[in-house]
Write a protein that holds these residues in place. Structure first.
Motif, mmCIF file in Angstrom:
data_model
loop_
_atom_site.group_PDB
_atom_site.id
_atom_site.type_symbol
_atom_site.label_atom_id
_atom_site.label_comp_id
_atom_site.label_asym_id
_atom_site.label_seq_id
_atom_site.Cartn_x
_atom_site.Cartn_y
_atom_site.Cartn_z
ATOM 1 N N TRP A 82 0.897 -1.184 -0.119
ATOM 2 C CA TRP A 82 0.118 -0.004 -0.002
ATOM 3 C C TRP A 82 1.057 1.149 -0.135
ATOM 4 O O TRP A 82 0.573 2.219 -0.677
ATOM 5 N N GLU A 83 1.957 1.248 0.976
ATOM 6 C CA GLU A 83 2.820 2.304 0.795
ATOM 7 C C GLU A 83 3.579 2.717 -0.550
ATOM 8 O O GLU A 83 3.418 4.115 -0.877
ATOM 9 N N ALA A 86 0.699 3.977 -3.011
ATOM 10 C CA ALA A 86 0.293 5.207 -2.394
ATOM 11 C C ALA A 86 1.316 6.463 -2.999
ATOM 12 O O ALA A 86 0.935 7.460 -3.419
ATOM 13 N N ASP A 89 1.033 6.881 -6.654
ATOM 14 C CA ASP A 89 -0.482 7.550 -6.779
ATOM 15 C C ASP A 89 -0.266 9.005 -6.389
ATOM 16 O O ASP A 89 -0.739 10.051 -7.298
ATOM 17 N N ALA A 90 0.521 9.429 -5.387
ATOM 18 C CA ALA A 90 0.791 10.564 -4.948
ATOM 19 C C ALA A 90 1.589 11.632 -6.084
ATOM 20 O O ALA A 90 1.371 12.510 -6.531
ATOM 21 N N GLN A 106 1.398 2.768 -11.008
ATOM 22 C CA GLN A 106 1.257 1.958 -9.817
ATOM 23 C C GLN A 106 1.622 0.439 -10.266
ATOM 24 O O GLN A 106 2.163 -0.084 -9.471
ATOM 25 N N ARG A 143 -7.100 -2.234 1.683
ATOM 26 C CA ARG A 143 -6.497 -1.016 1.235
ATOM 27 C C ARG A 143 -5.460 -0.880 -0.016
ATOM 28 O O ARG A 143 -5.666 0.005 -0.620
ATOM 29 N N LEU A 147 -6.378 1.108 -3.689
ATOM 30 C CA LEU A 147 -5.607 2.091 -4.502
ATOM 31 C C LEU A 147 -5.894 1.431 -6.116
ATOM 32 O O LEU A 147 -5.613 2.647 -6.818
ATOM 33 N N SER A 156 -10.735 8.897 -6.638
ATOM 34 C CA SER A 156 -9.899 8.821 -5.370
ATOM 35 C C SER A 156 -10.152 7.576 -4.703
ATOM 36 O O SER A 156 -11.413 6.937 -4.778
ATOM 37 N N ALA A 157 -9.140 7.174 -3.714
ATOM 38 C CA ALA A 157 -9.499 5.982 -3.222
ATOM 39 C C ALA A 157 -10.542 6.314 -1.867
ATOM 40 O O ALA A 157 -10.393 7.370 -1.609
#
Length: 213
Positions: A82-83, A86, A89-90, A106, A143, A147, A156-157
């Motif tokens: 997830w990290e 994320a 994605d950021a 991703q 989670r 994503l 958005s998630a």
């Protein structure tokens, strides 16, 4: 002299001191080390305890059995995934990336994580060796999948209303990326002219580009 000898003996026989949380984390790290060397099927609770420098019975206080410890490793794996997703994605959001670029970012992050954490990645999908109903594992897996699904659906998630596990387009993208990761881990992409990491950056984007999701 006798005082010195007694002091040495006391220090030598003193058990390693772990705080409650430290022991749990130490056992997870030890389990990952065993899996890196022996694979999931070669894992044993006794060997993980030995590497964490605790008694063979100690892991049962935290995890119950080998299945419990492997489930904790898998949950940690999904948190790490997830990290990675994320962060990708950021970066995509900051660059105002298109939907296709977001999926590609991703996908690359997913495969890169698998290559960086092969022990965790192997355990994450071994449903016969872990408890997939474990709340911590289920939450971490949801989670991470949300994503990827959010990227595919260009939104958005939203953990309050996550993507259904049967989402066709998300499953298609996930299958492609996961298969690529598995090939990379198994050495199928380790050709002299295209090492696995290079293949992730060159082949994977081209594959995703042609995937209609």
């Amino acid at each position: 002299m006798s005082d010195d000898l007694n002091s040495v003996k006391t220090e030598a026989t003193k058990p390693s001191a772990y705080h409650h949380g430290d022991l749990r984390a130490a056992l997870v790290r030890a389990a990952e080390a065993v899996i890196r060397e022996r694979g999931v099927d070669g894992f044993s609770l006794r060997e993980a305890a030995r590497r964490a420098n605790v008694s063979p019975a100690a892991p049962t206080h935290h995890f119950g059995d080998a299945r419990g410890l492997l489930t904790a490793v898998a949950a940690e794996g999904f948190r790490g995934l997830w990290e990675a997703l994320a962060a990708a994605d950021a970066a995509s959001a900051a660059a105002r990336a298109t939907r296709t670029e977001r999926i590609r970012a991703q996908g690359i992050a997913y495969v890169a994580y698998a290559l960086a954490e092969p022990a965790r990645f192997d355990v994450m999908w071994r449903k016969s060796r872990i408890d997939s109903a474990d709340p911590a594992y289920a939450e971490a897996a949801t989670r991470a999948f949300e994503l990827l699904c959010a990227a595919v659906e260009d939104r958005s998630a939203n953990l309050e209303n996550p993507c259904p596990q049967g989402g066709d387009r998300a499953i298609a993208a996930w299958s492609m990326v996961h298969g690529f990761a598995r090939l990379a881990l198994d050495g199928a992409l380790d050709m002299a002219e295209a090492p696995a990491k290079s293949a992730v950056e060159t082949l994977l984007p081209a594959v995703l580009e042609r995937l209609a999701v």
